[in-house]
Write an enzyme that holds these catalytic residues in place. Structure first.
Site, mmCIF file in Angstrom:
data_model
loop_
_atom_site.group_PDB
_atom_site.id
_atom_site.type_symbol
_atom_site.label_atom_id
_atom_site.label_comp_id
_atom_site.label_asym_id
_atom_site.label_seq_id
_atom_site.Cartn_x
_atom_site.Cartn_y
_atom_site.Cartn_z
ATOM 1 N N GLU A 75 11.795 3.036 17.476
ATOM 2 C CA GLU A 75 11.606 2.011 16.447
ATOM 3 C C GLU A 75 12.259 0.688 16.834
ATOM 4 O OE1 GLU A 75 10.197 2.710 13.019
ATOM 5 O OE2 GLU A 75 9.300 4.450 13.976
ATOM 6 N N HIS A 94 16.094 3.315 9.110
ATOM 7 C CA HIS A 94 16.505 2.721 10.384
ATOM 8 C C HIS A 94 18.011 2.486 10.306
ATOM 9 C CE1 HIS A 94 12.266 0.793 10.793
ATOM 10 N NE2 HIS A 94 12.345 1.817 11.625
ATOM 11 N N ALA A 111 0.824 -1.218 0.000
ATOM 12 C CA ALA A 111 0.000 0.000 0.000
ATOM 13 C C ALA A 111 0.854 1.262 0.000
ATOM 14 C CB ALA A 111 -0.942 -0.014 1.207
ATOM 15 N N GLY A 112 2.181 1.107 0.024
ATOM 16 C CA GLY A 112 3.070 2.279 -0.062
ATOM 17 C C GLY A 112 2.941 3.224 1.117
ATOM 18 N N ASN A 137 8.906 -4.221 0.488
ATOM 19 C CA ASN A 137 8.379 -3.254 1.454
ATOM 20 C C ASN A 137 9.492 -2.705 2.350
ATOM 21 O OD1 ASN A 137 5.737 -2.380 1.377
ATOM 22 N ND2 ASN A 137 4.906 -4.250 2.275
ATOM 23 N N CYS A 180 15.605 -7.053 9.345
ATOM 24 C CA CYS A 180 14.314 -6.479 9.790
ATOM 25 C C CYS A 180 13.392 -7.569 10.298
ATOM 26 C CB CYS A 180 13.586 -5.808 8.634
ATOM 27 S SG CYS A 180 14.470 -4.483 7.853
ATOM 28 N N SER A 213 4.960 3.764 3.794
ATOM 29 C CA SER A 213 6.114 4.199 4.592
ATOM 30 C C SER A 213 6.944 5.255 3.894
ATOM 31 C CB SER A 213 6.985 2.992 4.929
ATOM 32 O OG SER A 213 6.746 2.578 6.230
ATOM 33 N N PHE A 214 6.547 6.519 4.033
ATOM 34 C CA PHE A 214 7.312 7.622 3.458
ATOM 35 C C PHE A 214 8.733 7.601 4.040
ATOM 36 C CE2 PHE A 214 8.527 12.223 3.670
ATOM 37 C CZ PHE A 214 8.718 12.376 2.310
HETATM 38 O O1 SUG Z 1 8.582 0.492 8.900
HETATM 39 N N1 SUG Z 1 7.841 -1.120 5.886
HETATM 40 C C1 SUG Z 1 8.550 -1.120 7.158
HETATM 41 C C2 SUG Z 1 9.858 -1.789 6.987
HETATM 42 C C3 SUG Z 1 10.522 -2.002 8.306
HETATM 43 C C4 SUG Z 1 11.906 -2.497 8.154
HETATM 44 N N2 SUG Z 1 12.467 -2.746 9.417
HETATM 45 C C5 SUG Z 1 13.760 -2.529 9.749
HETATM 46 N N3 SUG Z 1 14.540 -1.801 9.004
HETATM 47 N N4 SUG Z 1 14.173 -3.021 10.862
HETATM 48 C C6 SUG Z 1 8.708 0.298 7.680
HETATM 49 O O2 SUG Z 1 8.961 1.206 6.879
HETATM 50 C C7 SUG Z 1 5.895 -0.790 4.489
HETATM 51 C C8 SUG Z 1 4.452 -1.150 4.634
HETATM 52 C C9 SUG Z 1 3.562 -0.714 3.535
HETATM 53 O O3 SUG Z 1 3.899 0.198 2.793
HETATM 54 O O4 SUG Z 1 2.478 -1.279 3.498
HETATM 55 C C10 SUG Z 1 6.550 -0.784 5.843
HETATM 56 O O5 SUG Z 1 5.913 -0.501 6.823
#
Ligand code: SUG
Length: 453
Positions: free
Chosen positions: A176, A251, A21-22, A369, A375, A24-25
């Site tokens: 986080e 992160h 669904a995009g 994603n 992760c 995470s800006f």
């Molecule tokens: O928080 N992606 C997660 C990815 C988390 C990665 N975790 C670590 N680096 N430890 C985030 O950005 C995308 C979900 C979406 O677009 O539906 C998302 O949430």
């Protein structure tokens, strides 16, 4: 007194609503893959295959269950009313982005579930967990209640495990979890150095990213160090480089990974990097352990290639002395597909340094994603006694792997478009899958829909 301890990895089981669904800006992969059709079944099987392979290699491998999605409860909080199907239908019609948030399977990335301090580091000699508030993103900010419930189930013995609720979800306390926390040590059971990396100091003016948000604050990291009872000398705080955040490093675990006495990082990971590394070396030396830093320069791997390949979102795993000692690196196959990164990795393992072997995994569904091998896992260092006090059904062995694989194959769709999130049948499918999962893993009524029924 030093006790023997091992590192365990608890991977998140991908839930049946895994989609693009995009949301995470600042997370480049999430934006680039927005509206792509996902394959939740493949996503879950890819994650399970990694768990099984690492368990087969002799690593302690656990699993954490997915959260209840779609979250009708979130939509009700946001003003949608009626029966559950009406809530979903109205959200789809009037606020599809909120339905997207209510359906995100993001709890799979358990590196963001909590920050964990092993018992060797804490004042009261218990393993401490603080669930992450994840307050910078709506689709993640409501994970922590269930995360706390899951962690209390997985690590139930209060004499050995201390659980802290998430910090308040205020912007100045954005947290986080373990994605911004690295523990360095000699043997796992010895006191370690806990290294917290923040994106933003809410109380001081410091260089800040311009393009993308900094999610973790110094104030959150400091609060966790206090809650866990860490000694002043055992803690190092460093600011993540704002240019790295602007390049998509949302992160710290997208640009650095550490384990034992090894820190593997890009040369542009931290503000004042030379001073940060000198402090880490000095703290480790004070414990009688030399820190080995493997620092990758931009000439070898650009930040863009690091973000595109997730080179640093790898798992750094200690190898048994019988296999030659040192560390191995678990990387996503995207590393193999970027010539500069693969060339670097081949030279790295040939160099005679601390990183001696590579394991490559296909985690494409999660990677799209922005979630690589690191992760997907929460690290928990446990002594043998602590391990015996965990929830037994959350460890991966051949039988559990087979049962979970069969369960995924039976319940998960092999295609999910963002528009399908409005399908009322999806809600029923997810609930029956999760209900069966709680039986399979002996989790009781973990989910709200089970307690309401
Ligand atoms: O928080 N992606 C997660 C990815 C988390 C990665 N975790 C670590 N680096 N430890 C985030 O950005 C995308 C979900 C979406 O677009 O539906 C998302 O949430």
């Amino acid at each position: 007194m030093t006790r023997f301890a091992r590192e365990a990895n608890f991977d998140g089981l991908v839930g049946p609503t895994h989609n693009y669904a995009g949301l995470s800006f600042g997370n480049v992969a999430s934006a680039n893959n927005a509206n792509r059709v996902s394959n939740p079944r493949e996503a879950a099987l890819q994650g399970l295959a990694k768990m099984k392979a690492l368990a087969d290699l002799g690593y302690a491998q656990g699993i954490l269950p997915p959260q209840e999605r779609p979250s009708v409860a979130l939509l009700r909080t946001l003003g949608f009313t009626g029966d559950d199907r009406t809530v979903i239908r109205e959200a789809a019609r009037t606020a599809p982005e909120l339905l997207g948030a209510a359906c995100s399977a993001a709890s799979m990335w358990t590196a963001n579930a909590a920050t964990v301090s092993p018992s060797a580091d804490t004042a009261d000699g218990r393993v401490h967990f603080t669930a992450a508030n994840l307050c910078s993103k709506l689709h993640r900010a409501f994970e922590h209640d269930t995360t706390s419930r899951v962690l209390r189930t997985a690590f139930p013995d209060e004499a050995r495990f201390a659980h802290h609720d998430a910090l308040p979800g205020w912007p100045s306390l954005g947290d986080e979890g373990a994605a911004n926390h690295t523990r360095l040590c000699g043997a796992y059971g010895e006191r370690g150095v806990e290294f917290f990396v923040y994106g933003r100091d809410d109380l001081a003016s410091a260089p800040a990213p311009h393009r993308f948000p900094a999610r973790q604050t110094l104030q959150a990291s400091q609060a966790i160090a206090r809650l866990h009872g860490l000694a002043h000398d055992d803690v190092v705080f460093a600011q993540q480089h704002p240019d790295a955040i602007d390049a998509g490093v949302f992160h710290n675990d997208v640009i650095a990974v550490g384990n034992g006495n090894v820190l593997f990082c890009h040369a542009q990971a931290f503000v004042d990097q030379a001073a940060v590394l000198a402090t880490l070396r000095e703290r480790m030396a004070a414990r009688g352990t030399a820190l080995a830093v493997v620092e990758v320069g931009a000439d070898d791997v650009s930040i863009e290639d690091a973000v595109g390949s997730y080179l640093f979102n790898s798992q750094l795993l200690a190898r048994a002395p019988a296999s030659g000692g040192g560390m191995s690196l678990v990387v996503p196959q995207e590393c193999q597909e970027r010539p500069a990164v693969w060339r670097y990795l081949e030279s790295l393992v040939a160099s005679g340094g601390p990183i001696r072997a590579l394991h490559v995994f296909d985690l494409r569904e999660s990677m799209r994603n922005g979630g690589g091998p690191a992760c997907l896992r929460l690290r928990v260092v446990l002594t043998d006694d602590e391990r015996k006090a965990t929830h037994p059904q959350l460890w991966i062995d051949d039988v559990r792997y087979a049962a979970l694989t069969e369960w995924v194959q039976r319940h998960y769709r092999d295609q999910l478009a963002v528009g399908d999130l409005a399908d009322p049948a999806l809600l029923d499918e997810c609930r029956s899958a999760l209900d069966e999962l709680t039986q399979l893993l002996d989790l009781g009524s973990l989910y709200a829909f089970q307690r309401a029924a």
